[in-house]
Design a protein around this motif. Structure first.
Motif, PDB file in Angstrom:
ATOM      1  N   ALA A 136       0.737  -1.155  -0.001  1.00 29.00           N
ATOM      2  CA  ALA A 136      -0.155   0.049   0.151  1.00 29.00           C
ATOM      3  C   ALA A 136       0.987   1.300   0.049  1.00 29.00           C
ATOM      4  O   ALA A 136       0.562   2.194  -0.722  1.00 29.00           O
ATOM      5  CB  ALA A 136      -1.106   0.005   1.125  1.00 29.00           C
ATOM      6  N   SER A 137       1.945   1.133   0.779  1.00 26.20           N
ATOM      7  CA  SER A 137       2.681   2.266   0.692  1.00 26.20           C
ATOM      8  C   SER A 137       3.582   2.748  -0.301  1.00 26.20           C
ATOM      9  O   SER A 137       3.587   3.574  -0.793  1.00 26.20           O
ATOM     10  CB  SER A 137       3.787   2.276   2.164  1.00 26.20           C
ATOM     11  N   ALA A 138       3.887   1.432  -1.111  1.00 30.37           N
ATOM     12  CA  ALA A 138       4.683   1.501  -2.081  1.00 30.37           C
ATOM     13  C   ALA A 138       3.754   2.114  -3.317  1.00 30.37           C
ATOM     14  O   ALA A 138       4.484   2.771  -4.101  1.00 30.37           O
ATOM     15  CB  ALA A 138       5.322   0.211  -2.765  1.00 30.37           C
ATOM     16  N   ALA A 139       2.684   1.565  -3.345  1.00 28.21           N
ATOM     17  CA  ALA A 139       1.679   2.231  -4.513  1.00 28.21           C
ATOM     18  C   ALA A 139       1.481   3.594  -4.382  1.00 28.21           C
ATOM     19  O   ALA A 139       1.595   4.364  -5.327  1.00 28.21           O
ATOM     20  CB  ALA A 139       0.217   1.222  -4.317  1.00 28.21           C
ATOM     21  N   VAL A 140       1.198   4.062  -3.102  1.00 28.94           N
ATOM     22  CA  VAL A 140       0.858   5.414  -2.994  1.00 28.94           C
ATOM     23  C   VAL A 140       2.311   6.253  -3.321  1.00 28.94           C
ATOM     24  O   VAL A 140       2.130   7.518  -3.676  1.00 28.94           O
ATOM     25  CB  VAL A 140       0.406   5.757  -1.489  1.00 28.94           C
ATOM     26  N   GLY A 141       3.288   5.853  -2.729  1.00 23.63           N
ATOM     27  CA  GLY A 141       4.628   6.381  -3.084  1.00 23.63           C
ATOM     28  C   GLY A 141       4.971   6.474  -4.725  1.00 23.63           C
ATOM     29  O   GLY A 141       5.471   7.664  -5.196  1.00 23.63           O
ATOM     30  N   LEU A 142       4.474   5.695  -5.457  1.00 24.76           N
ATOM     31  CA  LEU A 142       4.925   5.712  -6.917  1.00 24.76           C
ATOM     32  C   LEU A 142       3.782   6.792  -7.299  1.00 24.76           C
ATOM     33  O   LEU A 142       4.303   7.615  -8.336  1.00 24.76           O
ATOM     34  CB  LEU A 142       4.500   4.411  -7.374  1.00 24.76           C
ATOM     35  N   ILE A 143       2.660   6.990  -7.006  1.00 23.32           N
ATOM     36  CA  ILE A 143       1.760   8.120  -7.367  1.00 23.32           C
ATOM     37  C   ILE A 143       2.334   9.419  -6.873  1.00 23.32           C
ATOM     38  O   ILE A 143       2.411  10.334  -7.780  1.00 23.32           O
ATOM     39  CB  ILE A 143       0.207   7.812  -6.896  1.00 23.32           C
ATOM     40  N   ALA A 144       2.790   9.459  -5.754  1.00 19.36           N
ATOM     41  CA  ALA A 144       3.558  10.713  -5.284  1.00 19.36           C
ATOM     42  C   ALA A 144       4.703  11.139  -6.185  1.00 19.36           C
ATOM     43  O   ALA A 144       5.040  12.224  -6.286  1.00 19.36           O
ATOM     44  CB  ALA A 144       3.622  10.616  -3.795  1.00 19.36           C
TER      45      ALA A 144
END
Length: 199
Positions: A136-144
């Motif tokens: 979850a954190s990696a997915a949001v980090g890629l969007i950021a």
């Protein structure tokens, strides 16, 4: 009589060999739990203290100078980051409390087998939670980091560089912690398999 003595000696050596392997396995287990504790603790602290305040230029109308607004990015602005911090804190607390597990898996064979199954199940639960939080954190980090032009989600790491760097470091620490927990599950599963062979 000699045959009986020889069988006793062989059985003694086999029992000593199993005991030595059990001690070595428990030593490895304690090291893996300690490493999991350290990395999940660091991940929770690094992510839970992540905060960055920057002056961000925002253009309202083309041809006019942009407005500079002071914005703050905090770890609790995103639910995925909150989940990430909570899961790593839970995994850290579990790793600390599970230091007593090697002592609980002793005793009679039936008790040892039941306790070992319970420990493997708990460790596997921690692995699943950590993997889900990391994903979850990696997915949001890629969007950021890259944004998503299809949904008009703009990237923010160009403005909050320190926030993204600190979040990436926390993710790396958590991934290392989940790796040690995964190795712990493999070790305990192997030890459980060896225990069943001795029945």
């Amino acid at each position: 009589m000699e045959l009986s003595n020889g069988a006793d000696i062989t059985g003694f050596h086999e029992e000593k060999y199993r005991s030595d392997k059990m001690v070595k396995c428990r030593s490895y287990e304690m090291v893996l739990r300690m490493m999991g504790l350290v990395f999940t603790l660091v991940a929770a602290i690094v992510a839970g203290t992540n905060k960055d305040t920057e002056s961000v230029p925002i253009s309202l109308v083309d041809g006019l100078p942009p407005l500079h607004l002071t914005l703050t990015a905090k770890w609790n602005n995103m639910s995925s980051t909150v989940y990430f911090v909570v899961v790593n804190a839970v995994a850290c607390a579990y790793a600390a409390s599970s230091m007593a597990f090697p002592a609980l898996t002793g005793g009679s064979r039936g008790k040892k087998w039941t306790s070992s199954v319970l420990v493997v199940a708990l460790d596997l639960t921690m692995v699943a939670l950590l993997f889900s939080a990391n994903g979850a954190s990696a997915a949001v980090g890629l969007i950021a980091l890259n944004g998503n032009p299809h949904t008009q989600w703009h990237k923010v790491c160009y403005a909050f560089k320190r926030y993204c760097i600190q979040g990436g470091a926390a993710l790396a620490m958590s991934m290392l912690g989940s790796f040690f927990f995964f190795c712990l599950v493999l070790l305990l599963a192997l030890n459980l398999y060896r225990t069943t062979l001795n029945y």
